[in-house]
Design a protein around this motif. Structure first.
Motif, short mmCIF file in Angstrom:
data_model
loop_
_atom_site.label_atom_id
_atom_site.label_comp_id
_atom_site.label_asym_id
_atom_site.label_seq_id
_atom_site.Cartn_x
_atom_site.Cartn_y
_atom_site.Cartn_z
N UNK A 1 0.82 -1.22 0.00
CA UNK A 1 0.00 0.00 0.00
C UNK A 1 0.85 1.27 0.00
N UNK A 2 2.19 1.13 -0.07
CA UNK A 2 3.06 2.29 -0.12
C UNK A 2 3.30 2.97 1.21
N UNK A 3 2.72 2.45 2.30
CA UNK A 3 2.94 3.05 3.61
C UNK A 3 4.30 2.63 4.17
N UNK A 4 4.88 3.42 5.07
CA UNK A 4 6.18 3.05 5.65
C UNK A 4 6.09 1.71 6.40
N UNK A 5 7.20 0.98 6.38
CA UNK A 5 7.29 -0.31 7.06
C UNK A 5 7.90 -0.08 8.44
N UNK A 6 7.18 -0.50 9.48
CA UNK A 6 7.67 -0.32 10.83
C UNK A 6 8.74 -1.37 11.15
N UNK A 7 9.62 -1.01 12.10
CA UNK A 7 10.68 -1.94 12.51
C UNK A 7 10.11 -3.21 13.14
N UNK A 8 8.96 -3.09 13.81
CA UNK A 8 8.38 -4.26 14.47
C UNK A 8 7.31 -4.94 13.63
N UNK A 9 7.28 -4.64 12.34
CA UNK A 9 6.32 -5.28 11.45
C UNK A 9 6.63 -6.79 11.40
N UNK A 10 5.67 -7.68 11.74
CA UNK A 10 5.95 -9.11 11.77
C UNK A 10 6.29 -9.68 10.39
N UNK A 11 5.66 -9.15 9.33
CA UNK A 11 6.00 -9.62 7.99
C UNK A 11 7.44 -9.24 7.63
#
Length: 290
Positions: A255-265
């Motif tokens: 979706x083009x949103x920023x990826x968080x450091x704690x993103x499980x994927x």
């Protein structure tokens, strides 16, 4: 003599002989020769027949024989166990001797990834991305476009390109992938540097560049379909080094949103691609038998 005196005298005369009479000593008469022989014959008849002159012969006791048999049995068992230990030790020594040459041959054939001087063979697309998919458990990453280049700066943004060039980067092999979960778009690849100390230094310096916004790794084709490849989308970059190689991946959300450091994927993608595939599969295969 009065009557009382007569009675007293009669009482004394009627007392039993020998109660009040002392025995008189008889004179000693030496035995004759015949008497000596008769006494010797009597002693000889009292000795047991069939024995030695020392008297009766002792018969062995049953308990003594049992203990002796037990000692003999234990001694035999101990000798058997000792022989078994010796045979086993000899076998183990021989087995170690047989394994030693094989291990030595494997060490000789193993490829050292500490420097490009000893690991001079260049990377290739078939070595890094030989199949259209990368297994990840029951699913797989779909491999899209692949690319190899001698210009390492093409896969870097900002000051990172100059840093790679300074430490002898001669190749970059990368691919655009689609993760099997979440629809995340990933760029993963390997930089070929001069030696392991240089790869370690670049990995440490990249952390400072990314934190300061002065450099990072580039996503292929902008990371999203229909976007300008010159524009980098919000992405999460991860990297590591293995020998004289620098491994990296860039993760972009669909979706083009920023990826968080704690993103499980994102965490799972990093583990699958950097550690399990590029490190433990591709480069581990390279440093095995050459």
């Amino acid at each position: 003599m009065s009557r009382n005196a007569q009675l007293h005298a009669a009482h004394r005369l009627s007392a039993p002989v020998g109660q009040h009479r002392r025995a008189t000593a008889q004179p000693f008469t030496p035995p004759t020769g015949a008497e000596h022989r008769a006494a010797a014959d009597h002693v000889a008849r009292q000795k047991p027949t069939g024995g030695s002159s020392g008297g009766y012969r002792a018969r062995p006791r049953a308990g003594h024989q049992s203990r002796r048999a037990l000692r003999l049995a234990l001694g035999g068992l101990g000798a058997f166990v000792l022989a078994g230990v010796c045979v086993l030790s000899a076998y183990l020594i021989a087995a170690d001797a047989r394994r030693a040459p094989a291990a030595a041959r494997q060490q000789i054939q193993a490829r050292d990834l500490g420097s490009r001087r000893v690991d001079a063979a260049p990377l290739s697309l078939d070595e890094v991305f030989p199949a259209p998919g990368i297994p990840a458990g029951t699913a797989a990453y779909q491999v899209g476009m692949t690319h190899i280049d001698t210009d390492c700066g093409i896969a870097a943004v900002g000051l990172l390109g100059a840093l790679l060039d300074r430490y002898g980067c001669t190749q970059v092999v990368r691919a655009a992938l689609t993760a099997p979960y979440g629809g995340y778009q990933v760029t993963a690849g390997i930089f070929n540097l001069a030696d392991e100390p240089g790869a370690r230094w670049v990995a440490n310096q990249t952390r400072q560049l990314v934190a300061a916004g002065e450099g990072t790794f580039a996503a292929m084709a902008g990371g999203l379909p229909g976007t300008d490849p010159r524009i980098q989308p919000p992405a999460l970059a991860s990297w590591d080094f293995h020998g004289h190689f620098l491994l990296y991946c860039v993760i972009v959300r669909p979706d083009g949103r920023p990826v968080r450091d704690d993103d499980p994927y994102a965490q799972r993608i990093t583990t699958d691609l950097l550690r399990s595939y590029l490190g433990d599969t591709v480069l581990a295969r390279r440093e095995s038998l050459s």
